[in-house]
Every structure is written in C-alpha cells, then in structure tokens.
Scaffold this active site. Structure first.
Site, PDB file in Angstrom:
ATOM      1  N   HIS A  18       0.831  -1.206   0.000  1.00 61.75           N
ATOM      2  CA  HIS A  18       0.000   0.000   0.000  1.00 61.75           C
ATOM      3  C   HIS A  18       0.869   1.260   0.000  1.00 61.75           C
ATOM      4  O   HIS A  18       0.697   2.155  -0.835  1.00 61.75           O
ATOM      5  CB  HIS A  18      -0.910  -0.012   1.226  1.00 61.75           C
ATOM      6  CG  HIS A  18      -1.817   1.177   1.316  1.00 61.75           C
ATOM      7  ND1 HIS A  18      -3.096   1.174   0.821  1.00 61.75           N
ATOM      8  CD2 HIS A  18      -1.623   2.421   1.831  1.00 61.75           C
ATOM      9  CE1 HIS A  18      -3.654   2.352   1.025  1.00 61.75           C
ATOM     10  NE2 HIS A  18      -2.775   3.133   1.641  1.00 61.75           N
ATOM     11  N   GLU A  19       1.812   1.305   0.928  1.00 65.32           N
ATOM     12  CA  GLU A  19       2.650   2.495   1.040  1.00 65.32           C
ATOM     13  C   GLU A  19       3.603   2.639  -0.148  1.00 65.32           C
ATOM     14  O   GLU A  19       3.936   3.757  -0.552  1.00 65.32           O
ATOM     15  CB  GLU A  19       3.458   2.451   2.353  1.00 65.32           C
ATOM     16  CG  GLU A  19       2.599   2.497   3.613  1.00 65.32           C
ATOM     17  CD  GLU A  19       1.753   3.752   3.700  1.00 65.32           C
ATOM     18  OE1 GLU A  19       2.119   4.787   3.099  1.00 65.32           O
ATOM     19  OE2 GLU A  19       0.702   3.707   4.368  1.00 65.32           O
ATOM     20  N   HIS A  22       1.934   4.731  -2.812  1.00 59.58           N
ATOM     21  CA  HIS A  22       2.075   6.176  -2.569  1.00 59.58           C
ATOM     22  C   HIS A  22       3.503   6.637  -2.876  1.00 59.58           C
ATOM     23  O   HIS A  22       3.712   7.689  -3.487  1.00 59.58           O
ATOM     24  CB  HIS A  22       1.750   6.492  -1.106  1.00 59.58           C
ATOM     25  CG  HIS A  22       0.321   6.264  -0.731  1.00 59.58           C
ATOM     26  ND1 HIS A  22      -0.731   6.793  -1.443  1.00 59.58           N
ATOM     27  CD2 HIS A  22      -0.241   5.584   0.316  1.00 59.58           C
ATOM     28  CE1 HIS A  22      -1.873   6.444  -0.868  1.00 59.58           C
ATOM     29  NE2 HIS A  22      -1.597   5.709   0.192  1.00 59.58           N
TER      30      HIS A  22
END
Length: 417
Positions: A18-19, A22
C-alpha cells in the site's frame, strides 16, 4: 507462534504494498519523500538514500510514507529548545540535531528562539555561552537528525506535496489502494497457476463423487445438463441454485444428449439453519493460461462487489459493526488457514488486500478516499481548502476512525472469546 508469524507477514506485506504505491507515485511526480518506514514506533534501523531515508521500526503492524509538506516543518522548533547545528562551507546550517544523545564536539549547541524550514529557511537562536540571538541561514538541503536518531532531509518548497499539480496529488492518493488491488489480483493469479487451473462455470460436469446421488442417478464426467425440473440452466451456478431448492426430493435432469435422469439431492443443513440439496456433482476445471489470468480479475471483482453490497445494505438495514473486522479478526482468520497450507494463506492475503483497498477508498477524512474527495472538491472550486479547514476535517476523520477502530477491535475480541 506459527499463526503469529504468518499474521505479521501478511499484515506487513499489505502495508508495504500500500505504502509503496504512494511512494512510487510521489517519486514519479517529483514530490520530496522524506521517509519510507516499515513498522511503527521506536526506530531500529535506518538507511539514508539520496533523498529518502528507509527505516525499520519496532512494531510490525503498520508503516508510512512521509512526504514533505504533509507535516509542518515548523513543528521541529520549540522556543527554548537546545539543539546542535553544523555548517557548510557557505556558513549555512546544513545539519540540525534534535537528538539529545548527539555528539556535540563537531557542532554548535544553540537555544532555539524561532525557526522556519518551509519558506524563509532561517533559524534564530542563541549560541551556547552567548546572550544575544543570532539569525542563521538554513540550507535548503540540510540534514535533520530527529529526537529518536532518525535522519531526514529538509525539502525545498517547490517539491513539497501541496506544491505538486492537482493531478499528481490525486494519483498519489489513489496509488495506495490501487496497489492493494494489484497485489490481490496477482495473488489470485498465482493461486490459479499453483492449482493447475480454475473452476469453470460451464454446465458440463467435471466429475461426480463416489456413491453420491449424482453417480447413482447415472451422471458422469462430461455430461452437459441443460435443464433441472424443466427449467433451463446455462451454467454450473444455475444448476446448483435449482438443485439446492429440493433437498430430499426427486428432481428431473435433462442432458444435452436428450437423456432424462432423476436424482434425489441429499439434504445438508447450513450454519444459518437453512437446508439445501446436494448431489455430489463437480465443476469442470479450465487449464488455459488466459483463464488462470482472468481468475485473478474475476475473484477481485467478486470481493469488490461484495464490499459494495455490504456498504449499500447499511443504507437499508442500518449500521452493523459485525460487518467490520480489525486486526483481531485478521489474526483469527490467520489461525484458521495457517495449518491448511500456502494456497489458503495466499488466498487470505488476496482477500484482505482487496478489502483494504476498498476500505481506503471510502470518502472518509484521513483515509485515502477522503483525500481524493478533497482533491475533487479542489478541482471544482478551482482552489484548495485552507490548510486550517483541511486540517480540522482530517482531524475529525482521524478521531472517527480511531473510535471505530476501538469499537471494531473490542467487538472482535468479544467474538473471539
């Protein structure tokens, strides 16, 4: 212990993917990324890259990407605070240490009066042993040693998050959930290849179980069922739906070769008290490469529509906390699949990853979906909300999420026991 290790690995993979979404999108947009952290809490290890510091922290349940501008640089400075600064050849501060354990032999101890690392890049401070404050220029690429010893860098204003184009900020906010969808799809595709194929929804039988009602009725692998009790069926799902309606009752089955057979489904009671009929017929398995790839997308879409259905039902039947699950629920699920095998663990990972992506897309302040909503509002207004307003919205959202997290966790604990 095995379940705990698997749980930590699953949670860690979900967060890292997920990170990383980003992170990679922010890098592509030219946004200055100060830190990529795996884990939360006390710092265990850090590696200083060209711009980004990669850190490992004690608590394995979480992680984050720190983009310049998402936090206030001014929060570093507190009037009266003792820090140590170092200088470059241009006599600009190129190192600011807020770590009390920092060796001061190669730096100048000062007492902070005020400072700015957002626009002016200056520090007003009183040198050790002096009485009058001095104004120092801070390099736009200075190194910051934080209180826990972690090292990050000052960023120029033009590379801070709020300075990026709206489209880049929108894509950066979306990238985390999208990465979770990609992880889930890839995991399901891997499962399909490991199993050698995927169940087909064809109305052609793949096999029948020994001594089952289907075998006793004369059904065989390769038989194509076209009608159940005179109702046409086009796929395996429709065959199941019709047969399940008649537990312990005679059912007529019409085959594509014109044969007419009769079978009595065995009754089976479900956990909700409902009784259905089963005949022991199995689906065909599709071994094609494209079918295995498509399986990743169809399974992901099934979970996505399921989550949407649960959310939509809340508008009809009201909020039900049992529709949510937190870390305790994840651990329960992990203990159930830990001894089944790698495929079951991989399936749980895929399921949780897609769920995490969907939850993060909810238009709730402090979640990625809430940030996307603010981006869309900005596109309509032609200008962003004021930092104060946006901060209050995100704070309210964070408080709401914290309350929900506590309630969900408590509910999971009560269900666990």
């Amino acid at each position: 212990m095995k379940a705990i290790i698997i749980f930590i690995l699953i949670f860690g993979i979900l967060v890292i993917f997920h990170e990383f979404g980003h992170f990679i999108m922010a890098k592509r947009a030219g946004i200055f990324v100060r830190e990529f952290s795996i884990g939360m809490g006390p710092l265990l290890f850090h590696y200083e890259g060209d711009e980004t510091t990669y850190s490992l922290r004690l608590l394995p349940l979480g992680g984050y990407v720190r983009m310049a501008g998402l936090e206030d640089n001014g929060e570093y400075f507190t009037p009266g605070q003792p820090i140590v600064v170092g200088f470059n050849e241009a006599n600009e501060i190129d190192r600011l240490s807020f770590d009390e354990d920092e060796d001061i032999t190669d730096g100048l101890p000062v007492e902070v009066v005020e400072g700015d690392m957002d626009q002016a890049f200056i520090l007003k401070a009183i040198p050790y042993g002096e009485k009058e404050p001095v104004i120092y220029k801070i390099s736009r690429h200075a190194t910051i040693i934080e209180e826990d010893g972690n090292v990050v860098r000052v960023s120029p204003p033009e590379r801070q998050f709020q300075s990026a184009k709206l489209s880049d900020r929108l894509l950066t906010n979306l990238a985390g959930p999208v990465q979770n969808f990609i992880l889930g799809i890839l995991a399901f595709i891997l499962i399909a290849f490991m199993q050698g194929g995927v169940p087909s929804n064809s109305n052609v039988l793949g096999g029948v179980q020994e001594n089952s009602p289907a075998q006793m009725a004369g059904l065989h692998a390769g038989d194509q069922i076209i009608a159940v009790n005179q109702k046409s069926v086009a796929n395996f799902s429709e065959i199941q739906q019709e047969i399940q309606k008649y537990p312990n009752k005679q059912v007529s089955i019409k085959l594509a070769d014109k044969r007419q057979l009769h079978v009595k489904p065995e009754p089976q009671k479900l956990s909700n008290g409902e009784t259905i009929g089963l005949i022991g017929a199995q689906q065909t398995v599709d071994h094609g490469v494209w079918s295995k790839i498509k399986y990743g997308f169809t399974q992901a879409w099934m979970i996505i529509t399921g989550v949407i259905g649960v959310i939509a039902s809340m508008f009809k039947t009201g909020f039900d906390i049992n529709d949510f699950g937190g870390p305790v629920y994840m651990y329960q699920a992990t203990t159930q699949v830990a001894d089944i095998g790698f495929t079951a663990i991989l399936s749980l990972l895929a399921y949780l990853s897609i769920n995490l992506g969907m939850v993060n897309l909810l238009p709730v302040p402090a979640l990625d979906g809430g940030k996307v909503l603010l981006n869309l509002i900005e596109s309509v207004r032609g200008k962003p909300l004021s930092p104060k307003t946006e901060g209050m919205i995100n704070l309210a959202g964070a408080i709401g999420i914290l309350i929900l997290f506590v309630a969900v966790t408590w509910n999971d604990i009560m269900r666990f026991f």
